[in-house]
Design an enzyme around this catalytic site. Structure first.
Site, PDB file in Angstrom:
ATOM      1  N   ASN A  92     -53.924  48.660  41.673  1.00  0.00           N
ATOM      2  CA  ASN A  92     -53.593  49.108  40.322  1.00  0.00           C
ATOM      3  C   ASN A  92     -52.243  49.797  40.283  1.00  0.00           C
ATOM      4  O   ASN A  92     -51.874  50.515  41.211  1.00  0.00           O
ATOM      5  CB  ASN A  92     -54.679  50.058  39.801  1.00  0.00           C
ATOM      6  CG  ASN A  92     -56.016  49.362  39.687  1.00  0.00           C
ATOM      7  OD1 ASN A  92     -56.071  48.131  39.719  1.00  0.00           O
ATOM      8  ND2 ASN A  92     -57.083  50.118  39.572  1.00  0.00           N
ATOM      9  N   HIS A 109     -49.342  47.251  44.980  1.00  0.00           N
ATOM     10  CA  HIS A 109     -48.665  46.436  43.958  1.00  0.00           C
ATOM     11  C   HIS A 109     -47.675  47.246  43.127  1.00  0.00           C
ATOM     12  O   HIS A 109     -47.256  46.797  42.067  1.00  0.00           O
ATOM     13  CB  HIS A 109     -49.693  45.758  43.033  1.00  0.00           C
ATOM     14  CG  HIS A 109     -50.453  44.647  43.697  1.00  0.00           C
ATOM     15  ND1 HIS A 109     -51.571  44.044  43.142  1.00  0.00           N
ATOM     16  CD2 HIS A 109     -50.253  44.004  44.883  1.00  0.00           C
ATOM     17  CE1 HIS A 109     -52.020  43.099  43.946  1.00  0.00           C
ATOM     18  NE2 HIS A 109     -51.245  43.065  45.018  1.00  0.00           N
ATOM     19  N   LEU A 204     -68.480  44.600  38.624  1.00  0.00           N
ATOM     20  CA  LEU A 204     -69.324  44.275  37.474  1.00  0.00           C
ATOM     21  C   LEU A 204     -70.152  43.022  37.747  1.00  0.00           C
ATOM     22  O   LEU A 204     -71.293  42.895  37.319  1.00  0.00           O
ATOM     23  CB  LEU A 204     -68.412  44.064  36.252  1.00  0.00           C
ATOM     24  CG  LEU A 204     -69.035  44.158  34.876  1.00  0.00           C
ATOM     25  CD1 LEU A 204     -69.762  45.471  34.679  1.00  0.00           C
ATOM     26  CD2 LEU A 204     -67.951  43.987  33.812  1.00  0.00           C
ATOM     27  N   GLU A 205     -69.556  42.099  38.488  1.00  0.00           N
ATOM     28  CA  GLU A 205     -70.205  40.808  38.770  1.00  0.00           C
ATOM     29  C   GLU A 205     -69.741  40.355  40.155  1.00  0.00           C
ATOM     30  O   GLU A 205     -68.783  40.925  40.690  1.00  0.00           O
ATOM     31  CB  GLU A 205     -69.769  39.788  37.710  1.00  0.00           C
ATOM     32  CG  GLU A 205     -68.259  39.623  37.719  1.00  0.00           C
ATOM     33  CD  GLU A 205     -67.676  38.947  36.483  1.00  0.00           C
ATOM     34  OE1 GLU A 205     -68.411  38.707  35.531  1.00  0.00           O
ATOM     35  OE2 GLU A 205     -66.468  38.679  36.527  1.00  0.00           O
ATOM     36  N   ALA A 221     -68.311  50.384  37.107  1.00  0.00           N
ATOM     37  CA  ALA A 221     -67.870  51.323  38.149  1.00  0.00           C
ATOM     38  C   ALA A 221     -68.213  52.769  37.791  1.00  0.00           C
ATOM     39  O   ALA A 221     -68.525  53.570  38.682  1.00  0.00           O
ATOM     40  CB  ALA A 221     -66.367  51.166  38.374  1.00  0.00           C
TER      41      ALA A 221
HETATM   42  P1  OAD Z   1     -58.942  41.206  37.722  1.00  0.00           P
HETATM   43  O1  OAD Z   1     -58.717  41.329  36.255  1.00  0.00           O
HETATM   44  O2  OAD Z   1     -58.620  39.920  38.371  1.00  0.00           O
HETATM   45  O3  OAD Z   1     -60.454  41.546  38.080  1.00  0.00           O
HETATM   46  C1  OAD Z   1     -61.092  42.679  37.587  1.00  0.00           C
HETATM   47  C2  OAD Z   1     -62.502  42.710  38.145  1.00  0.00           C
HETATM   48  O4  OAD Z   1     -63.092  43.918  37.707  1.00  0.00           O
HETATM   49  C3  OAD Z   1     -63.400  41.564  37.672  1.00  0.00           C
HETATM   50  O5  OAD Z   1     -64.097  41.004  38.789  1.00  0.00           O
HETATM   51  C4  OAD Z   1     -64.384  42.236  36.711  1.00  0.00           C
HETATM   52  O6  OAD Z   1     -65.682  41.671  36.752  1.00  0.00           O
HETATM   53  C5  OAD Z   1     -64.410  43.643  37.244  1.00  0.00           C
HETATM   54  N1  OAD Z   1     -64.710  44.664  36.225  1.00  0.00           N
HETATM   55  C6  OAD Z   1     -64.413  44.672  34.912  1.00  0.00           C
HETATM   56  N2  OAD Z   1     -64.856  45.787  34.333  1.00  0.00           N
HETATM   57  C7  OAD Z   1     -65.472  46.522  35.291  1.00  0.00           C
HETATM   58  C8  OAD Z   1     -66.145  47.766  35.324  1.00  0.00           C
HETATM   59  N3  OAD Z   1     -66.291  48.525  34.245  1.00  0.00           N
HETATM   60  N4  OAD Z   1     -66.652  48.186  36.495  1.00  0.00           N
HETATM   61  C9  OAD Z   1     -66.538  47.440  37.631  1.00  0.00           C
HETATM   62  N5  OAD Z   1     -65.909  46.262  37.661  1.00  0.00           N
HETATM   63  C10 OAD Z   1     -65.390  45.800  36.511  1.00  0.00           C
HETATM   64  O7  OAD Z   1     -58.124  42.429  38.391  1.00  0.00           O
HETATM   65  P2  OAD Z   1     -57.684  42.603  39.912  1.00  0.00           P
HETATM   66  O8  OAD Z   1     -58.666  41.988  40.836  1.00  0.00           O
HETATM   67  O9  OAD Z   1     -57.342  44.029  40.094  1.00  0.00           O
HETATM   68  O10 OAD Z   1     -51.382  41.938  40.361  1.00  0.00           O
HETATM   69  O11 OAD Z   1     -56.354  41.763  39.940  1.00  0.00           O
HETATM   70  C11 OAD Z   1     -55.613  41.720  41.130  1.00  0.00           C
HETATM   71  C12 OAD Z   1     -54.146  41.599  40.787  1.00  0.00           C
HETATM   72  O12 OAD Z   1     -53.949  40.492  39.901  1.00  0.00           O
HETATM   73  C13 OAD Z   1     -53.575  42.774  40.033  1.00  0.00           C
HETATM   74  O13 OAD Z   1     -53.195  43.841  40.849  1.00  0.00           O
HETATM   75  C14 OAD Z   1     -52.382  42.169  39.357  1.00  0.00           C
HETATM   76  C15 OAD Z   1     -53.016  40.903  38.873  1.00  0.00           C
HETATM   77  O14 OAD Z   1     -52.197  39.835  38.614  1.00  0.00           O
HETATM   78  C16 OAD Z   1     -50.096  41.896  40.038  1.00  0.00           C
HETATM   79  O15 OAD Z   1     -49.692  42.034  38.897  1.00  0.00           O
HETATM   80  C17 OAD Z   1     -49.204  41.665  41.213  1.00  0.00           C
END
Ligand code: OAD
Length: 238
Positions: A92, A109, A204-205, A221
């Site tokens: 993040n 990142h 979440l999933e 979370a």
């Molecule tokens: P994503 O948007 O790809 O994934 C978010 C994850 O969080 C999903 O699997 C959701 O199911 C989960 N989620 C959503 N709400 C939630 C909650 N309340 N509690 C728990 N889980 C929840 O985001 P990232 O995996 O962080 O990079 O994405 C990775 C990278 O892709 C980011 O750092 C960014 C992006 O492109 C760059 O910009 C370089």
């Protein structure tokens, strides 16, 4: 858990979702509203720097309006109360872990609260907008400042340090990440191959990498993290 165990926590956008920060790939996520190629690559910045600066200016301003949630606070409590080490490796770019009180946070990142000079390479803490007319406070060059964010096609920060931290982990916890973006998505497989750490996913999933984890727990979370931290602390401290 022993009192001296090394706990390593990988976080993604899902941990900040309940604070009101948009994730990337969920319904209504950032990558539904914007094309990665337009705002999150070095080529995008070369082609239209104003558009890219504006995208991050909006996100920086929004970050200043949100607050850490129960999940961020629970991780800060874990670090404060666990006598071993607790290291957060976050994908993040927000500063909610720090504002919750976590001290050891690695932003692989980058950070919205920083910009970097492309001429002298100096990184500056930043509030408010940054645009092409803003001069570098250090060397004075303009235009020279860019968001201190790792774009697609760029190398994440701190990879050698992260490699060492993963090798020494006793517990590896992944929170709120979809497991789509490497190298972070590959950390669990790396840790599993070393065979030293217990691996747990809180999301979440199920994520793309769920199969690699010893244990997975699904839910928001804000609920799962405080509960998990409570369990860790009661196991280790009694
Ligand atoms: P994503 O948007 O790809 O994934 C978010 C994850 O969080 C999903 O699997 C959701 O199911 C989960 N989620 C959503 N709400 C939630 C909650 N309340 N509690 C728990 N889980 C929840 O985001 P990232 O995996 O962080 O990079 O994405 C990775 C990278 O892709 C980011 O750092 C960014 C992006 O492109 C760059 O910009 C370089």
């Amino acid at each position: 858990m022993s009192n001296s165990s090394n706990i390593v926590i990988l976080t993604g956008a899902g941990i900040s979702a309940e604070s009101g920060v948009k994730t990337f790939r969920d319904n209504g996520g950032l990558w539904e509203e914007h094309r990665i190629e337009d705002v999150a690559t070095p080529e995008a910045f070369m082609h239209d720097p104003d558009l890219v600066q504006n995208f991050y200016n909006i996100r920086r301003a929004q970050m200043e309006t949100v607050k850490p949630n129960a999940a961020h606070s629970a991780l800060a409590k874990l670090e404060a109360e666990h006598s071993g080490t607790v290291t957060i490796i976050t994908q993040n770019v927000d500063d909610l872990h720090e504002r919750a009180g976590s001290q050891i946070v690695i932003h692989m990142h980058g950070e919205l609260a920083k910009v970097r000079c492309r001429i002298c390479n100096k990184v500056h803490r930043w509030h408010g907008d940054c645009d092409q007319s803003t001069a570098c406070p250090d060397c004075g060059a303009s235009p020279s400042l860019r968001p201190h964010i790792v774009w697609f096609g760029e190398m994440p920060f701190y990879m050698p340090e992260i490699g060492k931290i993963l090798r020494q982990a006793d517990i590896f916890v992944s929170i709120g990440t979809s497991g789509n973006v490497y190298p972070a998505a590959g950390f669990v497989a790396e840790v599993a191959a070393i065979g030293r750490a217990k691996t747990i996913e809180l999301n979440l999933e199920p994520s793309q990498g769920s199969v690699y984890f010893d244990e997975t727990r699904h839910g928001p979370a804000g609920k799962t993290v405080p509960q998990f931290v409570g369990e860790l602390l009661s196991q280790g401290m009694t």
